[in-house]
Design a protein around this motif. Structure first.
Motif, PDB file in Angstrom:
ATOM      1  N   GLY A 120       0.787  -1.228   0.000  1.00 34.54           N
ATOM      2  CA  GLY A 120       0.000   0.000   0.000  1.00 34.54           C
ATOM      3  C   GLY A 120       0.815   1.271   0.000  1.00 34.54           C
ATOM      4  N   GLY A 121       1.947   1.262  -0.690  1.00 31.86           N
ATOM      5  CA  GLY A 121       2.789   2.445  -0.753  1.00 31.86           C
ATOM      6  C   GLY A 121       3.888   2.487   0.286  1.00 31.86           C
ATOM      7  N   THR A 122       3.872   1.552   1.232  1.00 36.01           N
ATOM      8  CA  THR A 122       4.927   1.458   2.246  1.00 36.01           C
ATOM      9  C   THR A 122       5.916   0.381   1.838  1.00 36.01           C
ATOM     10  OG1 THR A 122       3.409   2.116   4.019  1.00 36.01           O
ATOM     11  CG2 THR A 122       5.446   1.023   4.668  1.00 36.01           C
ATOM     12  N   SER A 123       7.179   0.747   1.736  1.00 37.73           N
ATOM     13  CA  SER A 123       8.216  -0.226   1.415  1.00 37.73           C
ATOM     14  C   SER A 123       8.575  -0.991   2.691  1.00 37.73           C
ATOM     15  CB  SER A 123       9.457   0.477   0.857  1.00 37.73           C
ATOM     16  OG  SER A 123      10.481  -0.460   0.591  1.00 37.73           O
ATOM     17  N   VAL A 124       8.169  -2.262   2.730  1.00 35.83           N
ATOM     18  CA  VAL A 124       8.345  -3.079   3.936  1.00 35.83           C
ATOM     19  C   VAL A 124       9.520  -4.026   3.743  1.00 35.83           C
ATOM     20  CG1 VAL A 124       7.271  -4.725   5.521  1.00 35.83           C
ATOM     21  CG2 VAL A 124       5.876  -2.950   4.426  1.00 35.83           C
ATOM     22  N   LEU A 125      10.444  -3.998   4.683  1.00 36.30           N
ATOM     23  CA  LEU A 125      11.572  -4.918   4.691  1.00 36.30           C
ATOM     24  C   LEU A 125      11.232  -6.084   5.610  1.00 36.30           C
ATOM     25  CD1 LEU A 125      14.567  -5.702   4.133  1.00 36.30           C
ATOM     26  CD2 LEU A 125      15.172  -4.255   6.096  1.00 36.30           C
ATOM     27  N   PHE A 126      11.321  -7.286   5.085  1.00 36.41           N
ATOM     28  CA  PHE A 126      11.051  -8.486   5.868  1.00 36.41           C
ATOM     29  C   PHE A 126      12.392  -9.103   6.266  1.00 36.41           C
ATOM     30  CE2 PHE A 126       7.283  -7.728   3.376  1.00 36.41           C
ATOM     31  CZ  PHE A 126       6.242  -8.031   4.243  1.00 36.41           C
ATOM     32  N   LEU A 127      12.616  -9.190   7.570  1.00 39.84           N
ATOM     33  CA  LEU A 127      13.858  -9.710   8.127  1.00 39.84           C
ATOM     34  C   LEU A 127      13.605 -11.048   8.816  1.00 39.84           C
ATOM     35  CD1 LEU A 127      15.051  -6.400   9.817  1.00 39.84           C
ATOM     36  CD2 LEU A 127      16.062  -7.422   7.760  1.00 39.84           C
ATOM     37  N   PRO A 128      14.484 -12.033   8.661  1.00 36.84           N
ATOM     38  CA  PRO A 128      14.255 -13.347   9.276  1.00 36.84           C
ATOM     39  C   PRO A 128      14.321 -13.298  10.800  1.00 36.84           C
ATOM     40  CG  PRO A 128      16.441 -13.228   8.287  1.00 36.84           C
ATOM     41  CD  PRO A 128      15.724 -11.978   7.863  1.00 36.84           C
ATOM     42  N   CYS A 129      13.322 -13.913  11.428  1.00 38.98           N
ATOM     43  CA  CYS A 129      13.309 -13.999  12.896  1.00 38.98           C
ATOM     44  C   CYS A 129      14.555 -14.699  13.410  1.00 38.98           C
ATOM     45  CB  CYS A 129      12.067 -14.774  13.362  1.00 38.98           C
ATOM     46  SG  CYS A 129      10.549 -13.800  13.405  1.00 38.98           S
ATOM     47  N   ALA A 130      15.093 -15.630  12.640  1.00 39.94           N
ATOM     48  CA  ALA A 130      16.252 -16.398  13.087  1.00 39.94           C
ATOM     49  C   ALA A 130      17.429 -15.506  13.442  1.00 39.94           C
ATOM     50  CB  ALA A 130      16.664 -17.396  12.003  1.00 39.94           C
ATOM     51  N   VAL A 131      17.471 -14.312  12.854  1.00 39.63           N
ATOM     52  CA  VAL A 131      18.564 -13.378  13.124  1.00 39.63           C
ATOM     53  C   VAL A 131      18.115 -12.215  14.000  1.00 39.63           C
ATOM     54  CG1 VAL A 131      20.231 -11.782  12.086  1.00 39.63           C
ATOM     55  CG2 VAL A 131      19.721 -13.968  10.969  1.00 39.63           C
ATOM     56  N   TYR A 132      16.956 -11.649  13.688  1.00 39.89           N
ATOM     57  CA  TYR A 132      16.520 -10.407  14.335  1.00 39.89           C
ATOM     58  C   TYR A 132      15.435 -10.612  15.408  1.00 39.89           C
ATOM     59  CZ  TYR A 132      19.117  -8.157  10.601  1.00 39.89           C
ATOM     60  OH  TYR A 132      20.114  -7.756   9.755  1.00 39.89           O
ATOM     61  N   ASN A 133      15.046 -11.852  15.629  1.00 40.76           N
ATOM     62  CA  ASN A 133      13.991 -12.109  16.622  1.00 40.76           C
ATOM     63  C   ASN A 133      14.047 -13.566  17.040  1.00 40.76           C
ATOM     64  OD1 ASN A 133      11.688 -11.758  18.195  1.00 40.76           O
ATOM     65  ND2 ASN A 133      10.528 -10.740  16.596  1.00 40.76           N
ATOM     66  N   TRP A 134      15.261 -14.048  17.349  1.00 42.34           N
ATOM     67  CA  TRP A 134      15.447 -15.469  17.634  1.00 42.34           C
ATOM     68  C   TRP A 134      14.900 -15.807  19.014  1.00 42.34           C
ATOM     69  CZ3 TRP A 134      18.201 -18.556  21.158  1.00 42.34           C
ATOM     70  CH2 TRP A 134      18.330 -19.908  20.799  1.00 42.34           C
ATOM     71  N   THR A 135      14.090 -16.849  19.072  1.00 44.78           N
ATOM     72  CA  THR A 135      13.482 -17.264  20.333  1.00 44.78           C
ATOM     73  C   THR A 135      13.931 -18.677  20.697  1.00 44.78           C
ATOM     74  OG1 THR A 135      11.514 -15.929  19.903  1.00 44.78           O
ATOM     75  CG2 THR A 135      11.307 -17.680  21.541  1.00 44.78           C
ATOM     76  N   PRO A 136      14.477 -18.888  21.895  1.00 48.84           N
ATOM     77  CA  PRO A 136      14.839 -20.251  22.302  1.00 48.84           C
ATOM     78  C   PRO A 136      13.595 -21.134  22.350  1.00 48.84           C
ATOM     79  CG  PRO A 136      15.772 -18.611  23.789  1.00 48.84           C
ATOM     80  CD  PRO A 136      14.783 -17.901  22.935  1.00 48.84           C
ATOM     81  N   PRO A 137      13.598 -22.288  21.679  1.00 43.96           N
ATOM     82  CA  PRO A 137      12.450 -23.194  21.765  1.00 43.96           C
ATOM     83  C   PRO A 137      12.187 -23.586  23.209  1.00 43.96           C
ATOM     84  CG  PRO A 137      13.899 -23.854  19.992  1.00 43.96           C
ATOM     85  CD  PRO A 137      14.631 -22.791  20.774  1.00 43.96           C
ATOM     86  N   GLU A 138      10.918 -23.789  23.527  1.00 40.44           N
ATOM     87  CA  GLU A 138      10.531 -24.143  24.890  1.00 40.44           C
ATOM     88  C   GLU A 138       9.863 -25.507  24.864  1.00 40.44           C
ATOM     89  OE1 GLU A 138       8.586 -21.560  28.371  1.00 40.44           O
ATOM     90  OE2 GLU A 138       7.166 -22.118  26.819  1.00 40.44           O
ATOM     91  N   GLY A 139      10.377 -26.448  25.655  1.00 40.25           N
ATOM     92  CA  GLY A 139       9.792 -27.784  25.668  1.00 40.25           C
ATOM     93  C   GLY A 139      10.238 -28.583  24.464  1.00 40.25           C
ATOM     94  N   ALA A 140       9.365 -29.440  23.967  1.00 45.32           N
ATOM     95  CA  ALA A 140       9.689 -30.311  22.842  1.00 45.32           C
ATOM     96  C   ALA A 140       9.682 -29.519  21.543  1.00 45.32           C
ATOM     97  CB  ALA A 140       8.687 -31.458  22.766  1.00 45.32           C
ATOM     98  N   GLY A 141      10.097 -30.164  20.463  1.00 48.01           N
ATOM     99  CA  GLY A 141      10.084 -29.517  19.157  1.00 48.01           C
ATOM    100  C   GLY A 141      11.469 -29.471  18.547  1.00 48.01           C
ATOM    101  N   GLN A 142      11.522 -29.153  17.252  1.00 45.85           N
ATOM    102  CA  GLN A 142      12.799 -29.085  16.566  1.00 45.85           C
ATOM    103  C   GLN A 142      13.624 -27.919  17.099  1.00 45.85           C
ATOM    104  OE1 GLN A 142      11.954 -28.843  12.412  1.00 45.85           O
ATOM    105  NE2 GLN A 142      11.554 -31.031  12.235  1.00 45.85           N
ATOM    106  N   PHE A 143      14.896 -28.142  17.194  1.00 46.50           N
ATOM    107  CA  PHE A 143      15.792 -27.132  17.732  1.00 46.50           C
ATOM    108  C   PHE A 143      17.109 -27.266  16.971  1.00 46.50           C
ATOM    109  CE2 PHE A 143      17.495 -25.322  22.047  1.00 46.50           C
ATOM    110  CZ  PHE A 143      17.843 -24.155  21.380  1.00 46.50           C
ATOM    111  N   HIS A 144      17.379 -26.345  16.067  1.00 41.65           N
ATOM    112  CA  HIS A 144      18.546 -26.460  15.198  1.00 41.65           C
ATOM    113  C   HIS A 144      19.689 -25.562  15.631  1.00 41.65           C
ATOM    114  CE1 HIS A 144      16.144 -28.953  12.598  1.00 41.65           C
ATOM    115  NE2 HIS A 144      15.252 -27.994  12.445  1.00 41.65           N
ATOM    116  N   GLY A 145      19.647 -25.106  16.859  1.00 40.96           N
ATOM    117  CA  GLY A 145      20.740 -24.299  17.351  1.00 40.96           C
ATOM    118  C   GLY A 145      20.537 -22.808  17.139  1.00 40.96           C
ATOM    119  N   MET A 146      21.586 -22.034  17.392  1.00 42.28           N
ATOM    120  CA  MET A 146      21.527 -20.581  17.304  1.00 42.28           C
ATOM    121  C   MET A 146      22.357 -20.097  16.111  1.00 42.28           C
ATOM    122  SD  MET A 146      22.737 -17.721  20.114  1.00 42.28           S
ATOM    123  CE  MET A 146      21.558 -18.243  21.364  1.00 42.28           C
ATOM    124  N   PRO A 147      21.750 -19.318  15.202  1.00 39.41           N
ATOM    125  CA  PRO A 147      22.509 -18.800  14.058  1.00 39.41           C
ATOM    126  C   PRO A 147      23.700 -17.965  14.513  1.00 39.41           C
ATOM    127  CG  PRO A 147      20.148 -18.478  13.727  1.00 39.41           C
ATOM    128  CD  PRO A 147      20.327 -18.944  15.148  1.00 39.41           C
TER     129      PRO A 147
END
Length: 390
Positions: free
Chosen positions: A315-342
């Motif tokens: 809508g006229g706004t230039s939006v930059l999409f940044l990967p959470c893995a770098v700019y919003n990394w969250t430690p997994p909690e409990g079970a689930g895949q966990f591939h480490g920290m970038p």
């Protein structure tokens, strides 16, 4: 009999041989208190850090740890280094406290106290401790940045730190409406900045809006230098229902950037108010943000499955999409895949009960000059699959 004795010695020695490398790694763990090995099964939340194996070991693009020592990363910024860019960057968060009366505070202290290190906290004190850790991490990684706290005018708290400003903004800050109010506060703040810019010419001043439960572990000002064409930036992940996270929004500080970001957030607010009010306590803003982006027919949602930054006009706004893995990394909690920290992680987000980990991480970093950001990241990585008490 001699052969039998040799076998006995071998059987006895083998466990010791295999245990020695683990023993040396464990010696590093005594730098912090109250640590135990990760249990195979646990249903209760823990009131102390629990360290397990560091995920991602052997992967070339992931942090490698030996105990609490990082083997392939030195992340502590050089305090004397001057970036190539000269623009100012401010970190902005929305924060409020509840139960501010004397009687409420007394009752707060008598219920649900938690202890981190040598300090015990009530609910209100816990929130303030997280806010202070948020500020501390920023002042280590971005020492020249300002920190702005948007809050309810009725909220009573004090922050005695340099380069920190508390800005009251009227609104509905109840727990059930806080996420909705957060967007309104962002819009009000950007509107005020536009008015200031119209009155006098100022140096470009960029803004990054975040949750207060994050640790900034690298200089985020590079976003504006490396990606000079965006108005607003958000973080994404490979999640079909909730691909966008609203806990990190960067706004370019030019008049056009602030105006475009304000208009974009106003559209998010409209979607939020019309479609997701049942999720006003949590997730409503993220659902509205995703709906707005996906409503553009030409937008390819498959791009969220690829961990690469990209620009798109909404809508006229230039939006930059940044990967959470770098700019919003969250430690997994409990079970689930966990591939480490970038290796290039810049923001760690301590959502939910991970906030204990945030306080423990700051205490660990602050415990000695040798701890360092990199070693602290190993602490986070090794304690990232456990559920804690807050």
């Amino acid at each position: 009999m001699k052969s039998c004795n040799g076998w006995r010695r071998l059987v006895i020695c083998l466990p010791i041989i295999f245990f020695l490398p683990y023993l040396f790694s464990v010696l590093d763990l005594h730098q912090i208190s109250n640590i135990e090995k990760l249990p195979k099964k646990h249903s209760n939340k823990f009131d102390h850090l629990v360290l397990g194996p560091a995920a991602g070991q052997g992967l070339h693009d992931r942090l490698q740890c030996q105990g609490l020592k990082a083997l392939n990363k030195t992340h502590l910024p050089n305090m004397s280094h001057t970036p190539d860019y000269k623009d100012t960057v401010s970190m902005v968060t929305v924060f409020t406290v509840y139960n501010t009366s004397v009687s409420a505070r007394a009752n707060d202290r008598s219920n649900e106290m938690v202890t981190v290190g040598n300090t015990s906290y009530s609910k209100t004190e816990r929130s303030m401790a997280v806010l202070n850790a948020f500020i501390n991490f920023i002042q280590v990684s971005m020492p020249l940045s300002n920190i702005i706290i948007l809050t309810d005018p009725a909220s009573e708290f004090k922050i005695n730190k340099n380069r920190v400003t508390v800005v009251p903004i009227k609104g509905e800050y109840s727990r059930d409406k806080l996420m909705l109010q957060r967007i309104k506060s962002y819009i009000a703040f950007l509107d005020a900045r536009l008015i200031e810019l119209s009155r006098r010419h100022e140096q470009i001043h960029h803004y990054i809006f975040t949750d207060s439960d994050i640790a900034v572990v690298a200089d985020l000002g590079q976003i504006f230098y490396n990606y000079p064409k965006f108005h607003l930036a958000v973080t994404f992940r490979n999640n079909k229902d909730q691909p966008l996270n609203s806990g990190f929004i960067a706004v370019r500080g030019t008049p056009d950037g602030i105006l475009r970001a304000k208009v974009f957030l106003q559209e998010v607010l409209k979607v939020y108010s019309s479609k997701y009010m049942k999720a006003s306590r949590m997730l409503g803003d993220q659902l509205a943000l995703a709906w707005l982006v996906k409503s553009h027919l030409s937008f390819d949602a498959k791009r969220f499955a690829r961990p690469n930054s990209f620009l798109y006009d909404i809508g006229g706004t230039s939006v930059l999409f940044l990967p959470c893995a770098v700019y919003n990394w969250t430690p997994p909690e409990g079970a689930g895949q966990f591939h480490g920290m970038p290796l290039d992680v810049k923001v760690v987000h301590f959502k939910g009960s991970r906030k204990r980990m945030m306080l423990e991480s700051w205490n660990f970093y602050n415990s000695s000059a040798s701890a360092g950001i990199s070693n602290m990241l190993c602490l986070i990585l090794m304690s990232g699959r456990t559920k804690y008490d807050f």
